[in-house]
Motif scaffolding. Sequence first.
Motif, short mmCIF file in Angstrom:
data_model
loop_
_atom_site.label_atom_id
_atom_site.label_comp_id
_atom_site.label_asym_id
_atom_site.label_seq_id
_atom_site.Cartn_x
_atom_site.Cartn_y
_atom_site.Cartn_z
N ALA A 31 0.81 -1.21 0.00
CA ALA A 31 0.00 0.00 0.00
C ALA A 31 0.84 1.26 0.00
O ALA A 31 0.34 2.34 0.31
N ASP A 32 2.12 1.17 -0.36
CA ASP A 32 3.04 2.29 -0.25
C ASP A 32 2.55 3.51 -1.04
O ASP A 32 2.49 4.62 -0.52
N VAL A 33 2.22 3.31 -2.32
CA VAL A 33 1.79 4.44 -3.15
C VAL A 33 0.49 5.03 -2.61
O VAL A 33 0.35 6.25 -2.47
N VAL A 34 -0.47 4.16 -2.31
CA VAL A 34 -1.77 4.62 -1.83
C VAL A 34 -1.62 5.44 -0.56
O VAL A 34 -2.15 6.56 -0.45
N ASN A 35 -0.86 4.93 0.41
CA ASN A 35 -0.73 5.60 1.70
C ASN A 35 0.06 6.90 1.60
O ASN A 35 -0.26 7.90 2.26
N LYS A 36 1.13 6.89 0.79
CA LYS A 36 1.97 8.09 0.68
C LYS A 36 1.19 9.27 0.11
O LYS A 36 1.26 10.38 0.65
N TYR A 37 0.44 9.03 -0.93
CA TYR A 37 -0.29 10.13 -1.56
C TYR A 37 -1.53 10.52 -0.78
O TYR A 37 -1.91 11.69 -0.75
N ARG A 38 -2.15 9.57 -0.12
CA ARG A 38 -3.29 9.90 0.72
C ARG A 38 -2.87 10.82 1.87
O ARG A 38 -3.58 11.77 2.21
N ALA A 39 -1.70 10.57 2.43
CA ALA A 39 -1.22 11.39 3.54
C ALA A 39 -0.98 12.83 3.11
O ALA A 39 -1.13 13.76 3.91
N GLY A 40 -0.62 13.03 1.85
CA GLY A 40 -0.32 14.39 1.39
C GLY A 40 -1.55 15.20 1.04
O GLY A 40 -1.44 16.40 0.75
N ALA A 41 -2.74 14.58 1.05
CA ALA A 41 -3.95 15.28 0.61
C ALA A 41 -4.78 15.84 1.76
O ALA A 41 -5.90 16.30 1.54
N LYS A 42 -4.23 15.86 2.96
CA LYS A 42 -5.02 16.22 4.14
C LYS A 42 -5.60 17.63 4.07
O LYS A 42 -6.66 17.90 4.63
N ARG A 43 -4.92 18.54 3.41
CA ARG A 43 -5.41 19.92 3.36
C ARG A 43 -6.26 20.22 2.14
O ARG A 43 -6.72 21.35 1.98
N ARG A 44 -6.46 19.24 1.28
CA ARG A 44 -7.34 19.43 0.13
C ARG A 44 -8.79 19.28 0.56
O ARG A 44 -9.12 18.41 1.37
N LYS A 45 -9.66 20.11 0.00
CA LYS A 45 -11.07 20.09 0.40
C LYS A 45 -11.82 18.90 -0.18
O LYS A 45 -12.73 18.35 0.45
N GLN A 46 -11.49 18.50 -1.40
CA GLN A 46 -12.21 17.39 -2.03
C GLN A 46 -11.27 16.60 -2.94
O GLN A 46 -11.47 16.54 -4.15
N PRO A 47 -10.26 15.97 -2.33
CA PRO A 47 -9.35 15.15 -3.14
C PRO A 47 -10.05 13.90 -3.64
O PRO A 47 -11.09 13.49 -3.11
N LEU A 48 -9.48 13.31 -4.68
CA LEU A 48 -10.04 12.07 -5.23
C LEU A 48 -8.91 11.07 -5.46
O LEU A 48 -7.93 11.38 -6.15
#
Length: 294
Positions: free
Chosen positions: A214-231
């Motif tokens: 899950a490396d790719v999934v987790n790394k990029y999900r962690a970086g989206a915390k300040r986005r209002k509506q990431p996908l």
Amino acid sequence: HRVDVYAARVHTQDLVAGPLVRLACARHLEDRTKAATKGGHPKGVHFDAEAADHIIDYFEQVLRLPDTLDEEDEPIPFLLTPANTFIVGSLFGWKMRTGWRRYREAYIEMGKGNAKTPLAAGIGLYGLHMDREQAAEIYSAATSIDQAKICWIDADRMVTASPELSGLIYQSLNNLAYEPTMSFFRPVSNEKRGKSGPRPHFVLIDELHEHPDADVVNKYRAGAKRRKQPLFMEITNSGFDRASICWEHHEHSRKVLENLVEDEQWFGYVCALDKDDDPLKDLACHIKANPNLG
């Protein structure tokens, strides 16, 4: 609405679909009914038909398929199939009480050859310059850079093929840029695991069944915390490894659709056969795994 029409035709069995797609359509119709009541949906979600139409029109009026030419040797419009209309319209039409999009995670599993990657590429382009997101970072992510480039190259070619986009989006090596909002669309992989610092707006994860972890999934999900509506959109074939991140997300999708777990921000469109189907003898069930068949 075209999204409702697809869901209703699947629900009434006018369109053949597998068990989890039937549940996805039932979920949509049930939520539509709840949202239409006097008090609204208890979860505060609602379907914004105008928002759904906006991205559907973007696909069909702006995007072109560069590898398919019409009689005048011009790229044809990206006309959405009923299944793809349901996916795109659901992802961008359902909103929360705040007005931001409901779905943050999308797991799309269907057979090879159903044009999952071009669909993801078109969604990435929409996020790049149509989503009103400042400094949007759009990533096509996979286990290898070559795999990640497949989706990105589809997007790059769509820009070249579209008269509306070719003068709007700046194309360079492994990068599409929309300068008015300082946004970009790039291919990335987990080959360089030390890379950090992305702040993604959209992440398009190709062939999830090939990801060893899950490396790719987790790394990029962690970086989206300040986005209002990431996908985070994951597209995949079914795979075979039941100790993988793909199987984990397949099972989570199943449990959400079967109402075994609650996850209002998770969209699942999982194509599969019913347990009694025999694909070697009955051709009629093939569309259950391949919703764009024909």
